[in-house]
Design an enzyme around this catalytic site. Structure first.
Site, PDB file in Angstrom:
ATOM      1  N   ASP A  95       0.854  -1.191   0.000  1.00  0.00           N
ATOM      2  CA  ASP A  95       0.000   0.000   0.000  1.00  0.00           C
ATOM      3  C   ASP A  95       0.890   1.240   0.000  1.00  0.00           C
ATOM      4  O   ASP A  95       2.096   1.153   0.247  1.00  0.00           O
ATOM      5  CB  ASP A  95      -0.932   0.025   1.222  1.00  0.00           C
ATOM      6  CG  ASP A  95      -0.164   0.083   2.525  1.00  0.00           C
ATOM      7  OD1 ASP A  95       0.875  -0.608   2.651  1.00  0.00           O
ATOM      8  OD2 ASP A  95      -0.580   0.824   3.438  1.00  0.00           O
ATOM      9  N   GLU A 122       0.203  -0.880   5.758  1.00  0.00           N
ATOM     10  CA  GLU A 122       1.305  -0.311   6.545  1.00  0.00           C
ATOM     11  C   GLU A 122       1.150   1.176   6.758  1.00  0.00           C
ATOM     12  O   GLU A 122       1.441   1.696   7.826  1.00  0.00           O
ATOM     13  CB  GLU A 122       2.645  -0.613   5.860  1.00  0.00           C
ATOM     14  CG  GLU A 122       3.853  -0.469   6.781  1.00  0.00           C
ATOM     15  CD  GLU A 122       4.462   0.932   6.809  1.00  0.00           C
ATOM     16  OE1 GLU A 122       5.309   1.189   7.668  1.00  0.00           O
ATOM     17  OE2 GLU A 122       4.093   1.792   5.965  1.00  0.00           O
TER      18      GLU A 122
END
Lengths: 479, 479
Positions: free
Chosen positions: A100, A166
């Site tokens: 991400d 994250e």
């Protein structure tokens, strides 16, 4: 004995354009974990990685993490886990990365389209996620592909753990790692995380330590509601007066923490440790450049790096509940919350730190003789981490740096935290190495994030070389 | 000799319902000066007043003030000025009020519709603008009407100055007053402003003093941009550390200002002045009730009122540029601006106060030995005001209070500022009296603003009675 890595290195060079196209395809997927609308793209990015790994012969699973806490209409993106190789005679290395990215909008000031990888004449590859953390994640995939195409045997078994949250607090990941430590990840002999940065732009580093962080709130209240300073100034005791006194008694201009007993918790600097600093390629000018001013606490590099990596620091972040806008407002705030945090280092135990902070803040407040009431508490804490840079995992990485870049790596710590590091260490009980790919100027989280072509391509070589040295390195279980 | 006011008083009682309907009609016009969409209603409210005054035989003008600075698409509402009576043998009194109101929305928590005057069984008349300042403005109109209907000669010439931007900084008013002081307002023998509040709920007051306000910013900066406390904590000097030290050295918990020389500027308390305090109907419980806690600086009423009215106070309002939201953010703010203000009293001259503040803040900052840079400046200042409560203007009002309410009024000051007061005093050179109509519980600017029926109707009697005593009072030009 140095492994013969030439065929692998040549293959990486030959595939360089393919690898850049792979990065372009990944950057094109706006896998912004903070945005509800992009959640489907985060899933799409997980699929992309799973497909690439599957195509290269890895066994891949996409493990669901359930609904997103607080946003129950959203499914958390899966953890993509993979095993490449299952040879009992080989070491097994567990690698972590995330797929991400941070949000990015043209109107934030990007010079190029953030999800359109744009390579300039200096080889700077601009795009959201290029360095954080799609480049490093693809580095592992590139390394597998280059081995296959070069006909070089992959030197280790590789376990992958790639998460998709994250940049939004790694929701659900700790539980997953703890649950799988003795299952999917049980064979891991060591862990390697590529999600931080070189200290400068020329020389790679290996990172063996992170500071922890204890974040505090000091809440002081008196009146039942905000008051007008004209009407009540002089007749009511003001919580802001008390708070300014308390916050002024925490740290001085030299960065010395004024909380009695706190500095005594810090592990003494060893002679071995001292020797690591003079070789580090960092200058005071590097510091001045990154802070944009010469307002440093120290005048020497060694003191500066130690103050940042291996000594605690205390920062006052702000005040909640007071007037914070531009202009003028004649308010007496009724309840104010001062925020500060302490970056912790070995051997500061969180509970001990909290006790010392609470006692000091209470002592200072009580001495004021105020009628207001005060409460101090720890909002959250995260432990420091330090690994032995002499463990075989680090020695292997160090030799790989020397072979690929022709220099000894900087042995660094970081002042900030990467919580997953300590999670992996505690869950697996194995040595964790932070092996960054990007450089200090990459601007992760900023506009115009980039990864240099050199860092990406030589970085892919480095990851492969590291695995070869890992395979050769004698056992030394110093953690 | 006390004038015979019975016919006037009876007429006011007879017209009470008419006066309440007049207030209802005025409250129904949402003349919110802060809102672009309501600007037409502010004009409508100006027309309403002009029409009422014209109907009663006053000469009325609506004076335009031009475009609104910074909002050039908006015309400022006019100042409605009027003359009622032009008898050279009579004194001329200039009265001021405002016809705009604060914003009000049901969703803010109003119990009744804010623009729908709602009278409860206790005679509380709820509605935006009821007490601030439509009730008092209509009080003057009601007084004219009751005189006419009672067949009692109006005792003075009345000059009206009603503005429509008071709740939004009185844009353009100062220039207007200064320009008209020797023209339209040239006959004024004294000024009366009804736009503040009783100290409590039972006893009227006359207000003879206001504190001034000097508002300061202390700006401290170092790094070129905000820094991450993990990465730079311990190596960069932090502006917040400096600011907390500076802001902690301004005032103590007893309200004592720590700026050397400042308290020496304050005029000594005179014996005459001291005598005004014991009679004032105010208790520590009143203070505790209004601040919602017992966190007072003093334990006695006299000390409390003096601290609020005739001694300076210093309040720290907040910090701009630091983290001010709920939660945790590990930022080192690059540039922070501390905001504080000093409420000033006689004989603190603004320039002298500024010099002392600048010197003190610089001394404190310089002692820190910080590499950051600091700038301290006065954002704005407003002068304190004090009139003689022994001037005939006050004596007349005092006698009127005694006749209407049967008590001596509290002689009060206010801790806050009403800038138009000093503008009128300086422009006309005449005595200014603050003669409030509403009580301390009216909640001007809050939800559920109200004016008690008693305050409105007896207040209308008071305004008329005041004018009669003004006509009789011997000249004593103590300002």
């Amino acid at each position: 004995m140095a492994p013969n890595l030439d065929p692998y290195f040549k293959q990486v060079d030959a595939l360089a354009d393919t690898f850049i196209e792979r990065l372009r395809a990944a950057v094109a997927i706006p896998s912004v974990s903070a945005s509800d609308e992009n959640r489907k793209d985060v899933f799409r990015m997980g699929d992309f990685l799973a497909d690439e790994l599957t195509r290269l012969g890895a066994e891949v699973e996409k493990r669901p993490l359930g609904k997103q806490p607080g946003k129950e209409h959203l499914e958390l993106p899966p953890v993509v886990i993979a095993r490449y190789g299952n040879d009992k005679k080989k070491r097994t290395i567990l690698v972590y990365g995330h797929y991400d990215v941070q949000p990015a909008l043209m109107e934030d000031g990007w010079a190029t389209k953030p999800f359109d990888l744009t390579v300039d004449e200096k080889g700077r590859m601009f795009g959201r996620g290029s360095t954080d953390d799609k480049g490093p994640v693809l580095g592992w995939i590139n390394a597998i592909e280059a081995h296959q195409k070069a006909g070089v045997e992959f030197p280790v078994n590789l376990l992958c753990c790639f998460e998709g949250m994250e940049e939004y607090g790694s929701e659900g990941l700790d539980d997953f790692i703890n649950a799988e430590a003795k299952k999917y990840f049980k064979d891991a002999d060591a862990v390697c995380i590529s999600d931080n940065y070189w200290l400068g732009t020329e020389k790679p580093c290996l990172t063996y330590g992170l500071r922890g962080c204890n974040y505090y709130s000091v809440e002081i209240k008196g009146p039942a509601q905000d008051l007008h300073s004209g009407v009540f100034g002089g007749s009511a005791q003001e919580p802001m007066t008390d708070l300014m006194h308390v916050l002024s008694k925490l740290v001085d201009q030299k960065g010395q923490i004024l909380i009695p007993g706190l500095n005594e918790l810090v592990a003494p600097v060893t002679e071995d440790e001292k020797k690591l600093y003079p070789n580090i390629s960092y200058t005071m000018d590097n510091l001045y450049e990154s802070i944009g001013s010469k307002t440093s606490i120290f005048e020497t590099k060694d003191e500066t790096l130690m103050a940042r990596w291996r000594f605690p620091s205390l920062s006052v972040h702000g005040v909640e509940g007071a007037f914070s806008q531009p202009g003028a407002k004649t308010v007496i705030p009724a309840k104010v919350i001062g925020k500060f945090s302490i970056r912790t280092v070995p051997n500061m135990e969180s509970n001990e730190v909290n006790e010392l902070v609470y006692k000091h803040v209470k002592d200072v407040f009580n001495k004021l003789g105020s009628k207001n009431s005060m409460n101090v508490y720890c909002q959250h804490d995260g432990k420091w981490w330090v690994a032995s840079p002499f463990h075989w995992n680090f020695q292997a990485a160090s030799k790989a740096v020397k072979q690929v870049f022709g220099v000894e790596p900087d042995m660094t710590r970081e002042g900030g935290s990467i919580p997953v590091t300590i999670t992996f260490e505690q869950a697996t009980g194995k040595n964790v190495l932070l092996l960054p790919m990007g450089s200090s100027t990459d601007g992760a989280h900023s506009i115009n994030e980039k990864l240099d072509r050199r860092n990406y391509i030589e970085g892919t070589k480095l990851l492969g070389a590291y695995l070869h040295y890992v395979a050769e390195e004698p056992m030394n279980e110093k953690k």
